[in-house]
Design an enzyme around this catalytic site. Sequence first.
Site, PDB file in Angstrom:
ATOM      1  N   HIS B  56      40.441  26.378  50.321  1.00  0.00           N
ATOM      2  CA  HIS B  56      39.346  25.640  49.689  1.00  0.00           C
ATOM      3  C   HIS B  56      38.720  24.640  50.648  1.00  0.00           C
ATOM      4  CE1 HIS B  56      40.981  27.375  46.104  1.00  0.00           C
ATOM      5  NE2 HIS B  56      42.094  26.674  46.178  1.00  0.00           N
ATOM      6  N   HIS B 218      39.883  30.611  43.062  1.00  0.00           N
ATOM      7  CA  HIS B 218      41.002  31.355  43.658  1.00  0.00           C
ATOM      8  C   HIS B 218      40.719  32.845  43.709  1.00  0.00           C
ATOM      9  CE1 HIS B 218      42.808  27.597  42.220  1.00  0.00           C
ATOM     10  NE2 HIS B 218      43.497  27.687  43.330  1.00  0.00           N
TER      11      HIS B 218
END
Lengths: 332, 332, 210, 210
Positions: B56, B218
Amino acid sequence: MKKFLNTPESYLSDALAGLAAAHPELRVDAENGVVARASGPVEGKVGLVSGGGSGHEPLHSGFVGEGMLDAACPGEVFTSPVPDGFLAGVKAADAGRGTVLIVKNYTGDVMNAQMAAELAEDEGLRVEQVLVNDDVAVEDSTFTAGRRGTGATVFVEKICGAAAARGDGLEAVAELGRRVNAASRSFAVALTACTVPTAGRPGFDLPEEEIEVGVGIHGEPGRRREKLRSAREIVGEMMEAILQDSPLESGDEAVVMVNGMGGTPLSELYLVFGEVARVCGDKGITIARNLVGDYVTSLDMEGCSITLCRVEEGFLPLWDAPVNTPALRWGV
Amino acid sequence: MKKFLNTPESYLSDALAGLAAAHPELRVDAENGVVARASGPVEGKVGLVSGGGSGHEPLHSGFVGEGMLDAACPGEVFTSPVPDGFLAGVKAADAGRGTVLIVKNYTGDVMNAQMAAELAEDEGLRVEQVLVNDDVAVEDSTFTAGRRGTGATVFVEKICGAAAARGDGLEAVAELGRRVNAASRSFAVALTACTVPTAGRPGFDLPEEEIEVGVGIHGEPGRRREKLRSAREIVGEMMEAILQDSPLESGDEAVVMVNGMGGTPLSELYLVFGEVARVCGDKGITIARNLVGDYVTSLDMEGCSITLCRVEEGFLPLWDAPVNTPALRWGV
Amino acid sequence: MHAMDTALAKAWVAAAADAVSAEAEHLSRLDAAIGDGDHGTNMDRGLTGARTAVDGLEADGPGPVLVKTGMTMISRVGGASGPLYGTLLRTAGKRLEGTEAGVADLAAALRAGLEAVQKMGAAKPGDKTLVDALYPAVEALEKAAGQGTPLSEAAEAAAAAAEQGAQATVPLQARKGRASYLGERSIGHEDPGAASSALLMRALAGVSGA
Amino acid sequence: MHAMDTALAKAWVAAAADAVSAEAEHLSRLDAAIGDGDHGTNMDRGLTGARTAVDGLEADGPGPVLVKTGMTMISRVGGASGPLYGTLLRTAGKRLEGTEAGVADLAAALRAGLEAVQKMGAAKPGDKTLVDALYPAVEALEKAAGQGTPLSEAAEAAAAAAEQGAQATVPLQARKGRASYLGERSIGHEDPGAASSALLMRALAGVSGA
Ligand SMILES: Nc1ncnc2c1ncn2[C@@H]1O[C@H](COP(=O)(O)OP(=O)(O)O)[C@@H](O)[C@H]1O
Ligand SMILES: Nc1ncnc2c1ncn2[C@@H]1O[C@H](COP(=O)(O)OP(=O)(O)O)[C@@H](O)[C@H]1O
Ligand SMILES: [Mg+2]
Ligand SMILES: [Mg+2]
Ligand SMILES: [Mg+2]
Ligand SMILES: [Mg+2]
């Protein structure tokens, strides 16, 4: 083609509208193709302008602000601004001490900027051009259009911006820009092609497992196609091309940029930077400053470029000087 | 799979090595899964730690530094850190006044962080957790794992970081973080799936002309699949989902983030921001501050998320307070 | 047709705009292979603008029509083709002073335009640029002028020469413009600027043959 | 086999590690469909670590082997499965005190582990999680214990029950874990955690049957 856009034709003006909404400190004039500081030209300062085709964001509009550009001239996607566009930029920047116009070395950019400079001089404005041509992927450049301007543009804009901010004169700022360019070398690799909105499909087909080596920033194919290899091997090849041509020698310091082309995750850019740092260590080159991120992009292309600038007398204090723009900010 | 990497297995450690090389102001401990300020915990200040799966970036390691986090705990790609990882982060941050641990609401993150908090307390350290759960795409959240934590994490980290820097106490910083979270809502859309290095192929197949609406960070599929439409229509739908659930009302101010998922060009993010600004204008909401760029990514996913945080008493001065991290920097 | 008057010059611009519009995607695709894929869009934007600009223009001769077309291309196109085509037409137009231009006038004007283009871009024939189409076209016009050929036939010869010249760029390696960055990989593709030059000369033949 | 001793516990861990390694890609693919695609990698990392950790462990009974396995998973796996499987095995292991565990001991230990998992994750049977495989497996062990079934048969029954439970997650809508974010789109896929639980029980049957 999958993009966040309304129509391919309104892509640029809609993106500029968003830029304007996000940055009230910028004056965005989509019609005349100028993004300038909202506060206007800075009294007593040499103006600094850069321009070129759009699609390389944050270059150049993201570098307008304190300590860097006074104005940017965004052309159509991957198309040099017209002379009127460059001229509007010069006018937005000029505060009476003349304007340095930073031009990346592409046939179109050079010709349109030259016309603009002549028009500006006709109107009594002084313009000095700095040509950026740092891309070592172009080999036989003496017989051709010469080397492309890519990553070094950011270095030239930052360092000239700081010099202008401290009060340097027109020739001094331009000369410094030329020195920064002369000290810089770049090389780029693409994993995928980019898609120009009005074209609607990628500029070239690149099979899975192959990469384009020595690409530019306009979606053009590179010098050659190779099998995908490890980051270490790819970086090794890029660094070899750069160092072979660069004035950098063991014991020197360098400013290093690992630049994403728009579609490359930051984690991969850091991974690449790690490999660059390893090579520099092996070669006895100290990385004095670095940038890792998206600075000179090609729309959604996955790929990266590496730029090394040999640190010369006076570069670092100007690099470290305050800058306050949408895409580069420190010391303020 | 086309990525800049050496081996899929060494992806994370190689990327962390690059981060370390680029940022000497950070202490990168890949073995224990901690990225902390090189200068150590700050005397007299409440510690601030955040962690989660990697992939991320810049979240969270890019937000370590003055005015923001003391330490970040990067887990494996898209996998919550183990308790030892969170614990190492707490220890790297704690200066005796306790530590606020920011946790995004995922089953794994919550359980591992809870175990770490218990271990820390066994060692006599005080830990307050702040749970971030801002993603309105998860609808029937009361019967399930609850809402995911996404974009609001950046807001919580920035505002808590500033509060800790000015000397607020443990409970006060944590309570503020909870208020920021409660005031924030996010929604995300993906144009493409991302590829986890060890998986080697995209998490899902998304035909040309289709998008995933309501995705997480995700690589999981979204709530539903839709035909690609104009940016205006997509943003309209995202904003409707956000505003329906948000405490924001006409006359309010908001901090707005338009966040790229890793593979989205900046120009498209600005274009999206322009559409967000239009909707806010229509609804009488003033955008007090904004961020446009890649802050909470999903590797190479093309897509974007929108986060709106209602400005409450005390938020803006903390937002504007100096911050000096790799990915967020102003006022310094 | 034995000479070009204002109406014919305007008709040429309109026909060129139509031809480029119809072939814009093809031109951009040629450019994508060895450049950046915008040549069709660029030329379309420029000539569509020029057509509108000259449409209502009060002019007593073809010269001002071509000057206006060139200036519009300079201020609308950008890239390499804007200044080059703009300079070609602006320079040529400036040379045409009367109400009509015969074949010899046209040949001389386009020669002057071509020389300005070559000065600006430093391209010689064989460098794989629009010069490779324009150069033989101007030569054909000059030859026709020497022989007293009527405009319709002269323009036809120029169009054929331009088309042949464009086709002949395929095996060349580019030495100017963006395609030069590809080195040997530029071989085997037609130069987009040469292709658009051929379209322009073909448009002239079309309106002159009427 | 009538009871689990240290060697059998170690053999179980090794067999489970082998099975999960072999099926890692399959487990991750199940997870990609309704989660984030890392379940196979996660379990593989954890059990490979656990196998090494228990290999040289000096233990006079199966309890410490399971405790060590659980602790290794907690500190190696992360995600949802690390704490859940770790807690399952650590809790179960703590309940096993002697040098050997009979079917009834094992059933009670795993029941305690399962209860800890359910307390931690708040999942009930039917929520489409690993509980859907573990719950019937523990029930089968309890039933076997009540009937005095030998370990090999009891483990076989537990494995079959776990496999059936995993299969039965296909039509369910997830209410816990990452798959719950998909809402109705989670229907039609096997839960990866239930699948890995079935592998663990099948590994137990395999080593107990020897
Ligand atoms: N130096 C030059 N001299 C003559 N023609 C050139 C030169 N450079 C480029 N061209 C022509 O311009 C064409 C490309 O135009 P265009 O694609 O519109 O601009 P750009 O290359 O800036 O994207 C080439 O195909 C070539 O014919
Ligand atoms: N609250 C819960 N209770 C029980 N099991 C759960 C819970 N949440 C998730 N799981 C199990 O964990 C599995 C996913 O594990 P894994 O993919 O390793 O972790 P993550 O979801 O963090 O990526 C799911 O398939 C499910 O069986
Ligand atoms: Mg172009
Ligand atoms: Mg995970
Ligand atoms: Mg082009
Ligand atoms: Mg998972």
